[in-house]
Design a protein around this motif. Structure first.
Motif, PDB file in Angstrom:
ATOM      1  N   MET A   8      -1.135   5.266   3.767  1.00 28.21           N
ATOM      2  CA  MET A   8      -1.112   4.774   5.277  1.00 28.21           C
ATOM      3  C   MET A   8      -0.367   6.475   6.467  1.00 28.21           C
ATOM      4  O   MET A   8      -1.744   6.028   7.169  1.00 28.21           O
ATOM      5  CB  MET A   8      -0.126   3.914   5.042  1.00 28.21           C
ATOM      6  CG  MET A   8      -0.121   2.361   4.520  1.00 28.21           C
ATOM      7  SD  MET A   8      -1.360   1.518   5.334  1.00 28.21           S
ATOM      8  CE  MET A   8      -0.748   1.006   6.992  1.00 28.21           C
ATOM      9  N   GLN A   9      -0.349   6.458   5.651  1.00 24.47           N
ATOM     10  CA  GLN A   9       0.248   7.724   6.646  1.00 24.47           C
ATOM     11  C   GLN A   9      -1.363   8.677   6.877  1.00 24.47           C
ATOM     12  O   GLN A   9      -1.436   9.077   7.854  1.00 24.47           O
ATOM     13  CB  GLN A   9       1.147   8.659   6.849  1.00 24.47           C
ATOM     14  CG  GLN A   9       2.374   8.625   6.751  1.00 24.47           C
ATOM     15  CD  GLN A   9       3.852   8.957   6.060  1.00 24.47           C
ATOM     16  OE1 GLN A   9       2.568  10.322   5.322  1.00 24.47           O
ATOM     17  NE2 GLN A   9       4.651   9.237   5.733  1.00 24.47           N
ATOM     18  N   MET A  47       0.470  -1.077  -0.118  1.00 27.35           N
ATOM     19  CA  MET A  47       0.090   0.234  -0.064  1.00 27.35           C
ATOM     20  C   MET A  47       0.640   1.466   0.329  1.00 27.35           C
ATOM     21  O   MET A  47       1.561   1.701   0.451  1.00 27.35           O
ATOM     22  CB  MET A  47      -1.194  -0.061   1.255  1.00 27.35           C
ATOM     23  CG  MET A  47      -2.118   1.234   1.233  1.00 27.35           C
ATOM     24  SD  MET A  47      -3.348   1.581   2.490  1.00 27.35           S
ATOM     25  CE  MET A  47      -3.913  -0.066   2.400  1.00 27.35           C
ATOM     26  N   THR A  69      -4.287   6.361   8.910  1.00 25.54           N
ATOM     27  CA  THR A  69      -3.031   6.392  10.316  1.00 25.54           C
ATOM     28  C   THR A  69      -4.207   7.655  11.475  1.00 25.54           C
ATOM     29  O   THR A  69      -4.202   8.045  12.329  1.00 25.54           O
ATOM     30  CB  THR A  69      -1.953   6.489  10.508  1.00 25.54           C
ATOM     31  OG1 THR A  69      -0.878   4.969   9.750  1.00 25.54           O
ATOM     32  CG2 THR A  69      -1.242   6.729  12.086  1.00 25.54           C
TER      33      THR A  69
END
Length: 226
Positions: free
Chosen positions: A6-7, A1, A10
């Motif tokens: 992803m950040q 990914m 998150t």
């Protein structure tokens, strides 16, 4: 990914977690207020009717302060996310509805409308996408009210107030008739509504016993006198 994706995910999860904790803190405060009101109102079962006004006066400031908490919750909920978060405060809100409607009955013998309860709890129309009193939560509060009044019908006789069960009987039967006109499809609400029949039966038994012993005028006698 993708690392950037992803950040982003998150950060979104962290923001949701932070918001949940903030809402939880306000709901905890709401719970404290409703528990305090319920504890004080429980004293009606051992308090003579002449001594009820001071008891209700002690509850009223707490009920009025609930508006501060509902405002704090509404300020936290993002626009158009009411249904996402509402389960966090539903139980507290139902308890507040119960407290408000019980006080209204004890003071005036009348039933508060959904709009009137919303006003008492400081719920603003402009919060419609963030914090509202739903019909379901209002009805749950009314069912709890009937549960409590069935207890009061019994305990008022113990305190020597033989006319109170008659007043409660008229009020509860009228409320039950209103419920009967609704098409309740929510399973939990439907089950709680069905349980009202047992409360009504308990109240009717008290009224029958009081009338049989001629401890209070019957409802028919009171209507004839008026």
């Amino acid at each position: 990914m993708d690392p950037e994706n992803m950040q982003l995910i998150t950060r979104m999860l962290e923001q949701d977690s932070e918001l949940r904790e903030k809402i939880k803190d306000q709901v905890t405060e709401f719970d404290k207020k409703t528990r305090t009101m319920s504890g004080l109102l429980n004293k009606i079962h051992s308090t003579p009717s002449a001594e009820l006004p001071p008891l209700l006066d002690s509850v009223r400031p707490i009920l009025e302060s609930c508006g501060e908490t509902t405002a704090a919750i509404a300020a936290l909920v993002p626009p158009n996310q009411f249904w996402r978060w509402k389960e966090m405060w539903s139980n507290s809100l139902r308890s507040a509805v119960f407290a408000a409607t019980l006080m209204e009955y004890l003071q005036k013998g009348t039933l508060m409308t959904l709009g009137q309860v919303s006003d008492v709890l400081g719920i603003k129309p402009e919060w419609s996408d963030r914090f509202v009193l739903t019909v379901e939560d209002y009805l749950h509060g009314l069912i709890t009210l009937v549960n409590e009044l069935s207890r009061l019908a019994v305990n008022s006789v113990t305190l020597g107030n033989f006319e109170e069960p008659l007043r409660i009987s008229v009020f509860v039967k009228d409320l039950f008739a209103g419920f009967a006109m609704l098409n309740l499809k929510n399973d939990t609400l439907r089950r709680r509504y069905d349980s009202l029949k047992y409360d009504i039966k308990k109240i009717e038994e008290v009224v029958y016993d009081v009338s049989l012993r001629k401890l209070a005028p019957s409802v028919r006698d009171k209507k004839d006198a008026s």
